[in-house]
Design a protein around this motif. Structure first.
Motif, PDB file in Angstrom:
ATOM      1  N   ILE A 164     123.782  30.208  75.417  1.00 11.49           N
ATOM      2  CA  ILE A 164     122.348  30.241  74.961  1.00 11.49           C
ATOM      3  C   ILE A 164     121.473  29.067  75.287  1.00 11.49           C
ATOM      4  O   ILE A 164     120.255  29.152  75.543  1.00 11.49           O
ATOM      5  CB  ILE A 164     122.554  30.155  73.301  1.00 11.49           C
ATOM      6  CG1 ILE A 164     123.133  31.600  72.783  1.00 11.49           C
ATOM      7  CG2 ILE A 164     121.146  30.214  72.428  1.00 11.49           C
ATOM      8  CD1 ILE A 164     123.617  31.581  71.355  1.00 11.49           C
ATOM      9  N   ASN A 203     114.432  41.119  69.271  1.00 12.18           N
ATOM     10  CA  ASN A 203     115.751  40.519  69.003  1.00 12.18           C
ATOM     11  C   ASN A 203     117.018  41.391  69.710  1.00 12.18           C
ATOM     12  O   ASN A 203     117.822  40.828  70.363  1.00 12.18           O
ATOM     13  CB  ASN A 203     116.368  40.524  67.515  1.00 12.18           C
ATOM     14  CG  ASN A 203     117.488  39.750  67.175  1.00 12.18           C
ATOM     15  OD1 ASN A 203     118.419  40.203  67.598  1.00 12.18           O
ATOM     16  ND2 ASN A 203     117.227  38.394  66.484  1.00 12.18           N
ATOM     17  N   CYS A 251     115.827  34.818  66.898  1.00 18.55           N
ATOM     18  CA  CYS A 251     114.949  34.518  68.166  1.00 18.55           C
ATOM     19  C   CYS A 251     113.439  34.536  67.575  1.00 18.55           C
ATOM     20  O   CYS A 251     113.247  35.083  66.402  1.00 18.55           O
ATOM     21  CB  CYS A 251     115.272  35.479  69.242  1.00 18.55           C
ATOM     22  SG  CYS A 251     114.619  37.171  68.954  1.00 18.55           S
ATOM     23  N   ASP A 252     112.672  33.758  68.389  1.00 16.47           N
ATOM     24  CA  ASP A 252     111.250  33.914  68.201  1.00 16.47           C
ATOM     25  C   ASP A 252     110.572  35.123  69.183  1.00 16.47           C
ATOM     26  O   ASP A 252     111.450  35.993  69.945  1.00 16.47           O
ATOM     27  CB  ASP A 252     110.585  32.566  68.580  1.00 16.47           C
ATOM     28  CG  ASP A 252     110.696  32.334  70.046  1.00 16.47           C
ATOM     29  OD1 ASP A 252     111.026  33.040  71.004  1.00 16.47           O
ATOM     30  OD2 ASP A 252     110.699  31.135  70.207  1.00 16.47           O
ATOM     31  N   GLY A 257     110.335  34.725  62.958  1.00 13.68           N
ATOM     32  CA  GLY A 257     111.646  35.066  63.727  1.00 13.68           C
ATOM     33  C   GLY A 257     112.277  36.385  63.311  1.00 13.68           C
ATOM     34  O   GLY A 257     112.080  36.885  62.287  1.00 13.68           O
ATOM     35  N   CYS A 289     116.491  40.136  73.226  1.00 16.74           N
ATOM     36  CA  CYS A 289     116.968  38.997  73.456  1.00 16.74           C
ATOM     37  C   CYS A 289     118.551  38.925  73.578  1.00 16.74           C
ATOM     38  O   CYS A 289     119.101  38.264  74.507  1.00 16.74           O
ATOM     39  CB  CYS A 289     116.520  38.171  72.152  1.00 16.74           C
ATOM     40  SG  CYS A 289     117.391  36.420  72.228  1.00 16.74           S
ATOM     41  N   LYS A 337     111.783  35.713  72.933  1.00 12.90           N
ATOM     42  CA  LYS A 337     113.137  35.971  72.747  1.00 12.90           C
ATOM     43  C   LYS A 337     113.854  34.646  73.216  1.00 12.90           C
ATOM     44  O   LYS A 337     115.111  34.709  73.813  1.00 12.90           O
ATOM     45  CB  LYS A 337     113.485  36.844  74.202  1.00 12.90           C
ATOM     46  CG  LYS A 337     112.755  38.153  74.131  1.00 12.90           C
ATOM     47  CD  LYS A 337     113.242  39.343  75.211  1.00 12.90           C
ATOM     48  CE  LYS A 337     112.234  40.381  75.162  1.00 12.90           C
ATOM     49  NZ  LYS A 337     110.783  40.327  75.407  1.00 12.90           N
ATOM     50  N   ARG A 338     113.378  33.704  72.583  1.00 13.07           N
ATOM     51  CA  ARG A 338     114.047  32.428  72.586  1.00 13.07           C
ATOM     52  C   ARG A 338     115.018  32.228  71.402  1.00 13.07           C
ATOM     53  O   ARG A 338     114.344  32.355  70.154  1.00 13.07           O
ATOM     54  CB  ARG A 338     112.997  31.249  72.656  1.00 13.07           C
ATOM     55  CG  ARG A 338     113.718  29.727  72.792  1.00 13.07           C
ATOM     56  CD  ARG A 338     112.539  28.632  72.909  1.00 13.07           C
ATOM     57  NE  ARG A 338     111.654  28.499  71.992  1.00 13.07           N
ATOM     58  CZ  ARG A 338     112.050  27.850  70.917  1.00 13.07           C
ATOM     59  NH1 ARG A 338     112.964  26.872  70.706  1.00 13.07           N
ATOM     60  NH2 ARG A 338     110.967  27.724  69.891  1.00 13.07           N
ATOM     61  N   VAL A 339     116.323  31.774  71.627  1.00 13.56           N
ATOM     62  CA  VAL A 339     117.083  31.639  70.327  1.00 13.56           C
ATOM     63  C   VAL A 339     116.995  30.413  69.680  1.00 13.56           C
ATOM     64  O   VAL A 339     116.851  29.530  70.215  1.00 13.56           O
ATOM     65  CB  VAL A 339     118.533  31.747  70.652  1.00 13.56           C
ATOM     66  CG1 VAL A 339     119.571  31.641  69.427  1.00 13.56           C
ATOM     67  CG2 VAL A 339     118.933  33.061  71.392  1.00 13.56           C
ATOM     68  N   VAL A 374     121.980  35.885  65.393  1.00 16.43           N
ATOM     69  CA  VAL A 374     121.223  35.475  66.330  1.00 16.43           C
ATOM     70  C   VAL A 374     119.617  35.630  65.824  1.00 16.43           C
ATOM     71  O   VAL A 374     119.422  36.616  65.226  1.00 16.43           O
ATOM     72  CB  VAL A 374     121.082  36.067  67.731  1.00 16.43           C
ATOM     73  CG1 VAL A 374     120.080  35.690  68.662  1.00 16.43           C
ATOM     74  CG2 VAL A 374     122.709  35.821  68.321  1.00 16.43           C
ATOM     75  N   ASN A 393     117.855  29.941  77.046  1.00 16.74           N
ATOM     76  CA  ASN A 393     116.538  29.357  76.330  1.00 16.74           C
ATOM     77  C   ASN A 393     115.742  28.412  77.462  1.00 16.74           C
ATOM     78  O   ASN A 393     114.395  28.439  77.803  1.00 16.74           O
ATOM     79  CB  ASN A 393     116.788  28.323  75.243  1.00 16.74           C
ATOM     80  CG  ASN A 393     116.883  29.218  73.934  1.00 16.74           C
ATOM     81  OD1 ASN A 393     116.927  30.340  73.846  1.00 16.74           O
ATOM     82  ND2 ASN A 393     117.230  28.370  73.079  1.00 16.74           N
TER      83      ASN A 393
END
Length: 250
Positions: free
Chosen positions: A201, A163, A80-81, A45, A166, A84-86, A78, A205
Protein backbone atom coordinates in the motif's frame (compact mmCIF):
# COMPACT_ATOMS: atom_id res chain seq x y z
CA UNK A 1 16.02 -14.14 1.04
CA UNK A 2 13.79 -13.55 4.10
CA UNK A 3 16.44 -11.31 5.67
CA UNK A 4 16.70 -9.20 2.52
CA UNK A 5 12.92 -8.92 2.29
CA UNK A 6 12.74 -7.80 5.92
CA UNK A 7 15.38 -5.17 5.29
CA UNK A 8 13.46 -3.78 2.31
CA UNK A 9 10.20 -3.69 4.25
CA UNK A 10 11.87 -2.00 7.21
CA UNK A 11 13.38 0.59 4.88
CA UNK A 12 10.00 1.25 3.24
CA UNK A 13 8.24 1.61 6.57
CA UNK A 14 10.96 3.88 7.91
CA UNK A 15 11.36 6.15 4.90
CA UNK A 16 7.83 6.12 3.47
CA UNK A 17 5.51 5.09 6.29
CA UNK A 18 3.95 8.56 6.09
CA UNK A 19 2.45 7.57 2.71
CA UNK A 20 -0.52 6.02 4.54
CA UNK A 21 -1.95 8.97 6.42
CA UNK A 22 -5.38 10.39 7.24
CA UNK A 23 -6.07 13.63 5.33
CA UNK A 24 -5.60 16.89 7.19
CA UNK A 25 -8.23 19.65 7.32
CA UNK A 26 -7.25 21.12 3.94
CA UNK A 27 -7.14 17.74 2.23
CA UNK A 28 -10.51 16.78 3.71
CA UNK A 29 -12.01 19.96 2.25
CA UNK A 30 -10.62 19.01 -1.18
CA UNK A 31 -12.02 15.48 -0.87
CA UNK A 32 -15.40 16.84 0.21
CA UNK A 33 -15.52 19.21 -2.78
CA UNK A 34 -14.74 16.32 -5.13
CA UNK A 35 -17.49 14.10 -3.77
CA UNK A 36 -19.92 17.03 -3.82
CA UNK A 37 -19.55 16.76 -7.59
CA UNK A 38 -20.75 13.17 -7.25
CA UNK A 39 -23.73 14.39 -5.19
CA UNK A 40 -22.27 13.40 -1.82
CA UNK A 41 -21.08 16.65 -0.24
CA UNK A 42 -19.18 16.07 2.99
CA UNK A 43 -17.79 12.69 1.99
CA UNK A 44 -14.04 12.53 2.59
CA UNK A 45 -13.37 8.87 1.82
CA UNK A 46 -14.75 5.54 0.63
CA UNK A 47 -14.66 2.45 2.84
CA UNK A 48 -14.91 -1.17 1.76
CA UNK A 49 -13.57 -4.59 2.62
CA UNK A 50 -11.64 -6.93 0.37
CA UNK A 51 -10.61 -10.55 0.80
CA UNK A 52 -6.92 -11.33 0.40
CA UNK A 53 -6.68 -15.00 -0.44
CA UNK A 54 -4.34 -17.31 1.48
CA UNK A 55 -2.77 -20.29 -0.28
CA UNK A 56 -3.07 -22.49 2.82
CA UNK A 57 -5.30 -22.85 5.84
CA UNK A 58 -3.80 -21.04 8.84
CA UNK A 59 -2.70 -23.32 11.65
CA UNK A 60 -4.65 -21.64 14.48
CA UNK A 61 -8.45 -21.31 14.11
CA UNK A 62 -8.02 -22.06 10.41
CA UNK A 63 -11.73 -22.67 9.84
CA UNK A 64 -12.51 -19.02 10.67
CA UNK A 65 -10.48 -17.98 7.62
CA UNK A 66 -12.78 -19.92 5.26
CA UNK A 67 -14.76 -17.22 3.43
CA UNK A 68 -17.98 -17.00 1.44
CA UNK A 69 -16.03 -17.68 -1.77
CA UNK A 70 -14.80 -21.00 -0.39
CA UNK A 71 -11.23 -19.78 0.03
CA UNK A 72 -9.02 -19.17 3.04
CA UNK A 73 -8.47 -15.44 3.31
CA UNK A 74 -8.04 -12.32 5.44
CA UNK A 75 -10.57 -9.50 5.47
CA UNK A 76 -8.82 -6.18 4.78
CA UNK A 77 -10.65 -2.89 5.36
CA UNK A 78 -9.56 -0.21 2.90
CA UNK A 79 -10.43 3.50 3.00
CA UNK A 80 -9.34 5.63 0.07
CA UNK A 81 -9.77 9.20 -1.15
CA UNK A 82 -10.88 10.47 -4.55
CA UNK A 83 -7.42 9.87 -6.00
CA UNK A 84 -7.56 6.15 -5.04
CA UNK A 85 -4.92 6.84 -2.38
CA UNK A 86 -5.30 4.59 0.66
CA UNK A 87 -5.69 6.75 3.78
CA UNK A 88 -6.34 3.87 6.21
CA UNK A 89 -6.33 0.09 6.21
CA UNK A 90 -6.91 -2.64 8.77
CA UNK A 91 -5.86 -6.24 8.15
CA UNK A 92 -6.10 -8.55 11.11
CA UNK A 93 -9.37 -10.42 10.80
CA UNK A 94 -10.21 -13.79 9.20
CA UNK A 95 -12.04 -13.91 5.87
CA UNK A 96 -15.25 -15.21 7.44
CA UNK A 97 -15.71 -11.99 9.40
CA UNK A 98 -18.26 -9.43 8.25
CA UNK A 99 -17.02 -6.02 7.08
CA UNK A 100 -18.79 -4.29 9.96
CA UNK A 101 -17.20 -6.64 12.49
CA UNK A 102 -13.76 -5.92 11.04
CA UNK A 103 -14.28 -2.16 11.11
CA UNK A 104 -15.48 -2.38 14.71
CA UNK A 105 -12.24 -4.17 15.66
CA UNK A 106 -10.08 -1.51 14.00
CA UNK A 107 -8.42 1.42 15.75
CA UNK A 108 -10.55 3.78 13.65
CA UNK A 109 -13.88 2.66 15.12
CA UNK A 110 -13.38 4.39 18.45
CA UNK A 111 -12.27 7.58 16.71
CA UNK A 112 -15.11 8.01 14.22
CA UNK A 113 -16.42 10.91 16.30
CA UNK A 114 -13.05 12.61 16.57
CA UNK A 115 -12.87 16.25 15.50
CA UNK A 116 -9.26 15.56 14.50
CA UNK A 117 -10.43 13.19 11.77
CA UNK A 118 -13.67 14.82 10.63
CA UNK A 119 -14.95 18.37 10.35
CA UNK A 120 -18.63 19.22 10.73
CA UNK A 121 -20.81 17.38 8.23
CA UNK A 122 -18.03 15.09 7.00
CA UNK A 123 -18.34 11.32 6.75
CA UNK A 124 -17.20 8.11 5.05
CA UNK A 125 -19.30 6.41 2.37
CA UNK A 126 -19.77 2.63 2.35
CA UNK A 127 -22.03 -0.12 1.05
CA UNK A 128 -24.75 -2.01 2.93
CA UNK A 129 -22.16 -4.11 4.76
CA UNK A 130 -21.98 -1.31 7.32
CA UNK A 131 -24.46 0.56 9.50
CA UNK A 132 -25.36 4.28 9.32
CA UNK A 133 -23.58 6.47 11.86
CA UNK A 134 -22.86 10.17 12.25
CA UNK A 135 -19.60 9.71 10.33
CA UNK A 136 -20.58 6.75 8.16
CA UNK A 137 -23.19 6.88 5.41
CA UNK A 138 -24.06 3.58 3.74
CA UNK A 139 -26.57 2.12 1.33
CA UNK A 140 -29.70 0.27 2.44
CA UNK A 141 -29.71 -3.46 3.11
CA UNK A 142 -33.40 -3.76 2.29
CA UNK A 143 -35.33 -1.48 0.00
CA UNK A 144 -38.76 -3.21 0.18
CA UNK A 145 -39.85 -1.62 -3.08
CA UNK A 146 -39.09 1.91 -1.83
CA UNK A 147 -37.81 3.58 -5.01
CA UNK A 148 -36.14 6.38 -3.07
CA UNK A 149 -34.02 3.74 -1.33
CA UNK A 150 -33.35 1.91 -4.59
CA UNK A 151 -32.25 5.12 -6.30
CA UNK A 152 -30.11 6.13 -3.33
CA UNK A 153 -28.34 2.76 -3.38
CA UNK A 154 -27.59 3.27 -7.07
CA UNK A 155 -26.13 6.71 -6.37
CA UNK A 156 -23.95 5.26 -3.60
CA UNK A 157 -22.77 2.45 -5.89
CA UNK A 158 -21.66 4.98 -8.54
CA UNK A 159 -19.83 7.12 -5.98
CA UNK A 160 -18.09 4.07 -4.52
CA UNK A 161 -16.57 2.95 -7.83
CA UNK A 162 -13.35 4.75 -6.83
CA UNK A 163 -12.78 2.36 -3.92
CA UNK A 164 -13.43 -0.71 -6.08
CA UNK A 165 -10.90 0.56 -8.61
CA UNK A 166 -8.42 1.39 -5.85
CA UNK A 167 -8.52 -2.20 -4.59
CA UNK A 168 -8.40 -3.55 -8.15
CA UNK A 169 -5.33 -1.49 -9.02
CA UNK A 170 -3.64 -2.41 -5.74
CA UNK A 171 -4.02 -6.13 -6.47
CA UNK A 172 -3.11 -5.72 -10.13
CA UNK A 173 0.11 -3.90 -9.29
CA UNK A 174 1.12 -6.28 -6.51
CA UNK A 175 0.05 -9.75 -7.59
CA UNK A 176 1.07 -11.20 -4.22
CA UNK A 177 -2.13 -9.62 -2.83
CA UNK A 178 -4.18 -11.92 -5.05
CA UNK A 179 -2.87 -14.85 -3.03
CA UNK A 180 -0.51 -14.81 -0.04
CA UNK A 181 1.75 -17.85 -0.38
CA UNK A 182 2.72 -18.06 3.28
CA UNK A 183 1.05 -20.26 5.85
CA UNK A 184 0.06 -18.43 9.01
CA UNK A 185 1.39 -20.69 11.76
CA UNK A 186 1.87 -18.17 14.57
CA UNK A 187 1.32 -14.49 15.45
CA UNK A 188 4.73 -13.52 14.06
CA UNK A 189 3.87 -14.83 10.59
CA UNK A 190 0.49 -13.10 10.77
CA UNK A 191 2.27 -9.82 11.58
CA UNK A 192 4.71 -10.44 8.71
CA UNK A 193 1.86 -10.76 6.20
CA UNK A 194 0.26 -7.55 7.49
CA UNK A 195 3.61 -5.76 7.09
CA UNK A 196 3.79 -7.08 3.53
CA UNK A 197 0.35 -5.64 2.77
CA UNK A 198 1.33 -2.34 4.35
CA UNK A 199 4.44 -2.09 2.15
CA UNK A 200 2.39 -2.81 -0.98
CA UNK A 201 0.00 0.00 0.00
CA UNK A 202 2.92 2.36 0.72
CA UNK A 203 4.25 1.77 -2.81
CA UNK A 204 0.74 2.10 -4.27
CA UNK A 205 0.31 5.52 -2.63
CA UNK A 206 3.82 6.58 -3.62
CA UNK A 207 3.09 5.86 -7.29
CA UNK A 208 -0.13 7.87 -7.07
CA UNK A 209 1.81 10.77 -5.54
CA UNK A 210 4.27 10.50 -8.46
CA UNK A 211 1.27 10.60 -10.82
CA UNK A 212 2.08 7.17 -12.24
CA UNK A 213 -1.40 6.63 -13.62
CA UNK A 214 -2.67 3.06 -14.03
CA UNK A 215 -4.05 2.51 -17.52
CA UNK A 216 -7.04 0.20 -17.32
CA UNK A 217 -7.05 -0.02 -21.12
CA UNK A 218 -3.54 -1.52 -21.15
CA UNK A 219 -3.84 -3.35 -17.81
CA UNK A 220 -7.43 -4.36 -16.99
CA UNK A 221 -8.29 -4.76 -13.32
CA UNK A 222 -10.63 -7.13 -11.54
CA UNK A 223 -13.37 -5.08 -9.90
CA UNK A 224 -14.95 -6.59 -6.80
CA UNK A 225 -18.58 -5.53 -6.70
CA UNK A 226 -21.43 -6.79 -4.53
CA UNK A 227 -24.04 -4.20 -5.48
CA UNK A 228 -25.70 -3.52 -8.83
CA UNK A 229 -24.22 -0.61 -10.78
CA UNK A 230 -27.26 0.35 -12.79
CA UNK A 231 -27.74 3.68 -14.56
CA UNK A 232 -28.01 6.76 -12.39
CA UNK A 233 -31.63 7.72 -11.70
CA UNK A 234 -33.10 10.91 -13.05
CA UNK A 235 -32.60 13.74 -10.61
CA UNK A 236 -29.64 11.94 -9.01
CA UNK A 237 -28.59 15.01 -7.02
CA UNK A 238 -31.99 15.42 -5.41
CA UNK A 239 -32.14 11.67 -4.82
CA UNK A 240 -28.77 11.73 -3.04
CA UNK A 241 -29.80 14.75 -0.98
CA UNK A 242 -33.00 13.06 0.24
CA UNK A 243 -31.17 9.82 0.86
CA UNK A 244 -28.44 11.54 2.87
CA UNK A 245 -31.03 13.28 5.02
CA UNK A 246 -32.80 9.97 5.72
CA UNK A 247 -29.59 8.08 6.45
CA UNK A 248 -28.16 10.78 8.67
CA UNK A 249 -31.47 11.03 10.53
CA UNK A 250 -31.06 7.34 11.42
Amino acid sequence: MVNYTNRVMTALESAMGHEIVWPDCQERAINSAHFAGLDFPGCIGLVDGTLVKLSQQPRDDGETYFDRKSNYSMNVQVICDQNKRVIYFFARMPGSCHDLTCLRRSSLWGRLGSAQLFDNGQYLLGDNGYIPLDRLVCSYKRTAGDMDKVDFNTCVAHARVGNEHCIGILKARWHSLKEIRTQLRNPAENAYVIRWMRCCIILHNFLIWRRDEWSEDDHPIEVERDDDLGPLPQGARECSRRGLERRQAV
